[in-house]
Motif scaffolding. Sequence first.
Motif, PDB file in Angstrom:
ATOM      1  N   GLY A  68       0.819  -1.207   0.000  1.00  0.00           N
ATOM      2  CA  GLY A  68       0.000   0.000   0.000  1.00  0.00           C
ATOM      3  C   GLY A  68       0.852   1.256   0.000  1.00  0.00           C
ATOM      4  O   GLY A  68       2.056   1.203  -0.247  1.00  0.00           O
ATOM      5  N   ASP A  69       0.193   2.342   0.320  1.00  0.00           N
ATOM      6  CA  ASP A  69       0.818   3.666   0.275  1.00  0.00           C
ATOM      7  C   ASP A  69       1.542   3.933   1.594  1.00  0.00           C
ATOM      8  O   ASP A  69       0.915   4.042   2.653  1.00  0.00           O
ATOM      9  N   ILE A  70       2.847   4.082   1.531  1.00  0.00           N
ATOM     10  CA  ILE A  70       3.663   4.248   2.746  1.00  0.00           C
ATOM     11  C   ILE A  70       3.343   5.567   3.466  1.00  0.00           C
ATOM     12  O   ILE A  70       3.558   5.685   4.669  1.00  0.00           O
ATOM     13  N   THR A  71       2.782   6.531   2.748  1.00  0.00           N
ATOM     14  CA  THR A  71       2.489   7.833   3.364  1.00  0.00           C
ATOM     15  C   THR A  71       1.309   7.753   4.335  1.00  0.00           C
ATOM     16  O   THR A  71       1.041   8.708   5.056  1.00  0.00           O
ATOM     17  N   VAL A  98      13.442   0.394  -1.814  1.00  0.00           N
ATOM     18  CA  VAL A  98      14.500   1.298  -2.270  1.00  0.00           C
ATOM     19  C   VAL A  98      15.156   0.784  -3.561  1.00  0.00           C
ATOM     20  O   VAL A  98      15.501  -0.403  -3.661  1.00  0.00           O
ATOM     21  N   SER A  99      15.298   1.667  -4.517  1.00  0.00           N
ATOM     22  CA  SER A  99      16.007   1.433  -5.805  1.00  0.00           C
ATOM     23  C   SER A  99      15.246   0.574  -6.827  1.00  0.00           C
ATOM     24  O   SER A  99      15.742   0.414  -7.941  1.00  0.00           O
ATOM     25  N   THR A 100      14.103   0.006  -6.449  1.00  0.00           N
ATOM     26  CA  THR A 100      13.445  -0.936  -7.380  1.00  0.00           C
ATOM     27  C   THR A 100      12.515  -0.264  -8.386  1.00  0.00           C
ATOM     28  O   THR A 100      11.924  -0.924  -9.225  1.00  0.00           O
ATOM     29  N   GLY A 101      12.392   1.066  -8.300  1.00  0.00           N
ATOM     30  CA  GLY A 101      11.567   1.804  -9.264  1.00  0.00           C
ATOM     31  C   GLY A 101      12.441   2.336 -10.388  1.00  0.00           C
ATOM     32  O   GLY A 101      13.087   1.556 -11.091  1.00  0.00           O
ATOM     33  N   VAL A 102      12.525   3.642 -10.505  1.00  0.00           N
ATOM     34  CA  VAL A 102      13.293   4.239 -11.611  1.00  0.00           C
ATOM     35  C   VAL A 102      14.792   3.915 -11.532  1.00  0.00           C
ATOM     36  O   VAL A 102      15.469   3.958 -12.559  1.00  0.00           O
ATOM     37  N   TYR A 103      15.284   3.532 -10.375  1.00  0.00           N
ATOM     38  CA  TYR A 103      16.706   3.189 -10.263  1.00  0.00           C
ATOM     39  C   TYR A 103      17.012   1.783 -10.788  1.00  0.00           C
ATOM     40  O   TYR A 103      18.181   1.401 -10.877  1.00  0.00           O
ATOM     41  N   GLY A 159      11.451  14.388  -5.635  1.00  0.00           N
ATOM     42  CA  GLY A 159      11.514  13.743  -6.942  1.00  0.00           C
ATOM     43  C   GLY A 159      10.206  13.059  -7.255  1.00  0.00           C
ATOM     44  O   GLY A 159       9.157  13.477  -6.749  1.00  0.00           O
ATOM     45  N   GLY A 160      10.265  11.999  -8.060  1.00  0.00           N
ATOM     46  CA  GLY A 160       9.051  11.254  -8.415  1.00  0.00           C
ATOM     47  C   GLY A 160       8.859  10.066  -7.492  1.00  0.00           C
ATOM     48  O   GLY A 160       9.423  10.032  -6.395  1.00  0.00           O
ATOM     49  N   GLY A 161       8.068   9.110  -7.924  1.00  0.00           N
ATOM     50  CA  GLY A 161       7.871   7.857  -7.185  1.00  0.00           C
ATOM     51  C   GLY A 161       7.458   8.077  -5.737  1.00  0.00           C
ATOM     52  O   GLY A 161       6.698   8.995  -5.410  1.00  0.00           O
ATOM     53  N   VAL A 162       7.995   7.249  -4.870  1.00  0.00           N
ATOM     54  CA  VAL A 162       7.618   7.309  -3.463  1.00  0.00           C
ATOM     55  C   VAL A 162       8.131   8.615  -2.825  1.00  0.00           C
ATOM     56  O   VAL A 162       7.484   9.180  -1.931  1.00  0.00           O
ATOM     57  N   ASP A 163       9.263   9.095  -3.311  1.00  0.00           N
ATOM     58  CA  ASP A 163       9.826  10.362  -2.826  1.00  0.00           C
ATOM     59  C   ASP A 163       8.817  11.503  -3.061  1.00  0.00           C
ATOM     60  O   ASP A 163       8.526  12.305  -2.144  1.00  0.00           O
ATOM     61  N   GLY A 164       8.266  11.560  -4.262  1.00  0.00           N
ATOM     62  CA  GLY A 164       7.267  12.584  -4.597  1.00  0.00           C
ATOM     63  C   GLY A 164       6.040  12.465  -3.715  1.00  0.00           C
ATOM     64  O   GLY A 164       5.522  13.467  -3.196  1.00  0.00           O
ATOM     65  N   ALA A 210      14.983   8.095  -1.667  1.00  0.00           N
ATOM     66  CA  ALA A 210      15.305   9.439  -2.146  1.00  0.00           C
ATOM     67  C   ALA A 210      16.478   9.390  -3.123  1.00  0.00           C
ATOM     68  O   ALA A 210      16.759   8.347  -3.725  1.00  0.00           O
ATOM     69  N   ASN A 211      17.162  10.506  -3.298  1.00  0.00           N
ATOM     70  CA  ASN A 211      18.373  10.551  -4.118  1.00  0.00           C
ATOM     71  C   ASN A 211      19.422  11.367  -3.354  1.00  0.00           C
ATOM     72  O   ASN A 211      19.145  11.894  -2.280  1.00  0.00           O
ATOM     73  N   THR A 212      20.610  11.457  -3.920  1.00  0.00           N
ATOM     74  CA  THR A 212      21.708  12.093  -3.182  1.00  0.00           C
ATOM     75  C   THR A 212      21.488  13.596  -2.966  1.00  0.00           C
ATOM     76  O   THR A 212      22.112  14.186  -2.084  1.00  0.00           O
TER      77      THR A 212
HETATM   78  N1  AR6 Z   1       4.072   4.105  -1.231  1.00  0.00           N
HETATM   79  C1  AR6 Z   1       4.903   3.045  -1.228  1.00  0.00           C
HETATM   80  N2  AR6 Z   1       5.671   2.710  -2.284  1.00  0.00           N
HETATM   81  C2  AR6 Z   1       5.588   3.463  -3.381  1.00  0.00           C
HETATM   82  C3  AR6 Z   1       4.746   4.603  -3.470  1.00  0.00           C
HETATM   83  C4  AR6 Z   1       3.957   4.918  -2.318  1.00  0.00           C
HETATM   84  N3  AR6 Z   1       3.140   5.966  -2.271  1.00  0.00           N
HETATM   85  N4  AR6 Z   1       4.911   5.160  -4.702  1.00  0.00           N
HETATM   86  C5  AR6 Z   1       5.814   4.400  -5.358  1.00  0.00           C
HETATM   87  N5  AR6 Z   1       6.212   3.370  -4.584  1.00  0.00           N
HETATM   88  P1  AR6 Z   1      11.014   4.822  -6.810  1.00  0.00           P
HETATM   89  P2  AR6 Z   1      13.944   4.446  -6.639  1.00  0.00           P
HETATM   90  C6  AR6 Z   1       7.223   2.306  -4.852  1.00  0.00           C
HETATM   91  O1  AR6 Z   1      11.094   4.976  -8.285  1.00  0.00           O
HETATM   92  O2  AR6 Z   1      13.902   3.339  -7.621  1.00  0.00           O
HETATM   93  C7  AR6 Z   1      12.668   9.420  -7.238  1.00  0.00           C
HETATM   94  O3  AR6 Z   1      12.457  10.367  -8.238  1.00  0.00           O
HETATM   95  C8  AR6 Z   1       7.513   1.930  -6.277  1.00  0.00           C
HETATM   96  O4  AR6 Z   1       6.534   1.071  -6.800  1.00  0.00           O
HETATM   97  O5  AR6 Z   1      10.143   5.742  -6.058  1.00  0.00           O
HETATM   98  O6  AR6 Z   1      14.764   4.262  -5.411  1.00  0.00           O
HETATM   99  C9  AR6 Z   1      13.728   9.862  -6.240  1.00  0.00           C
HETATM  100  O7  AR6 Z   1      13.737  11.253  -6.051  1.00  0.00           O
HETATM  101  C10 AR6 Z   1       8.852   1.225  -6.118  1.00  0.00           C
HETATM  102  O8  AR6 Z   1       8.640  -0.138  -5.763  1.00  0.00           O
HETATM  103  O9  AR6 Z   1      12.497   4.921  -6.117  1.00  0.00           O
HETATM  104  C11 AR6 Z   1      14.997   9.366  -6.862  1.00  0.00           C
HETATM  105  O10 AR6 Z   1      15.527  10.288  -7.775  1.00  0.00           O
HETATM  106  C12 AR6 Z   1       9.490   1.914  -4.917  1.00  0.00           C
HETATM  107  O11 AR6 Z   1       8.468   2.758  -4.386  1.00  0.00           O
HETATM  108  C13 AR6 Z   1      14.582   8.102  -7.573  1.00  0.00           C
HETATM  109  O12 AR6 Z   1      13.186   8.240  -7.830  1.00  0.00           O
HETATM  110  C14 AR6 Z   1      10.701   2.740  -5.243  1.00  0.00           C
HETATM  111  O13 AR6 Z   1      10.578   3.337  -6.527  1.00  0.00           O
HETATM  112  C15 AR6 Z   1      14.775   6.895  -6.692  1.00  0.00           C
HETATM  113  O14 AR6 Z   1      14.454   5.730  -7.397  1.00  0.00           O
END
Ligand code: AR6
Length: 204
Positions: free
Chosen positions: A37-40, A145-150, A58-63, A51-53
């Motif tokens: 689910g949604d970690i927030t 961590v790292s499994t999305g855009v990374y 950013g996008g994804g969970v960070d956003g 996050a990033n350095t």
């Molecule tokens: N709750 C829980 N997990 C989530 C949520 C949420 N609301 N939204 C996405 N995920 P990513 P990374 C999952 O890409 O690969 C950012 O721009 C998602 O499905 O968020 O570490 C940062 O600023 C995936 O499994 O992080 C960095 O620049 C996981 O969160 C960069 O992306 C991580 O995916 C970091 O890339």
Amino acid sequence: LLYHSKKLLPATVDSASEAPISKPSESFNDRVGLIRGDITKLGVDAIVNAANTQLRGGGGVDGAIHRAAGPELLNECRALRGCETGSAKITNGYRLPCKKVIHTAGPIYNLHSKEESARDLAGCYTTSLQLAVDNDCKSIVFSCVSTGVYGYPSHDAASVAVGTVRKFLEGEQGDKLEKVAFCTFVQKDVDAYNYWLPRFFPAV
Ligand code: AR6
């Protein structure tokens, strides 16, 4: 929202080739969990942001975390002056239901060797767990961590995540953590944790 490991983990790991890696321990099993689910939305002591350095959002969970926490989070992040890959920094949670946010900079997969990526990813987990202990956080939930855009393969990332948590729990300060959970969002991560959790936390 936190699931109990007993309700979640398969009772046994059946075939010999899928033998458990760690010794069964009720005390460890009781403290580890898997969430989807949604970690927030989690009212725990600390959530871990992928996050990033730069620590500038950013996008994804960070956003999602920055949107839910409000602009004060970015202000505090700015003052931290970045974070090294494989390390982590801690802030308040602001409008989030959690108390603290631990921001970790995961490795960008394929940038370096597999071994280096694994070492950095393990560093993310160890540093985050240590920060939780140092800040009196007894419950901590990790994003994947790292499994999305990374681009870190989920199966390999979950092995590092679960193995590193197990090692920390077995260590000197492991008993200071009451709950460590993994928050998955997409099916590939659910599958990866369902594979590794019963191996590192086998049923008693
Ligand atoms: N709750 C829980 N997990 C989530 C949520 C949420 N609301 N939204 C996405 N995920 P990513 P990374 C999952 O890409 O690969 C950012 O721009 C998602 O499905 O968020 O570490 C940062 O600023 C995936 O499994 O992080 C960095 O620049 C996981 O969160 C960069 O992306 C991580 O995916 C970091 O890339």
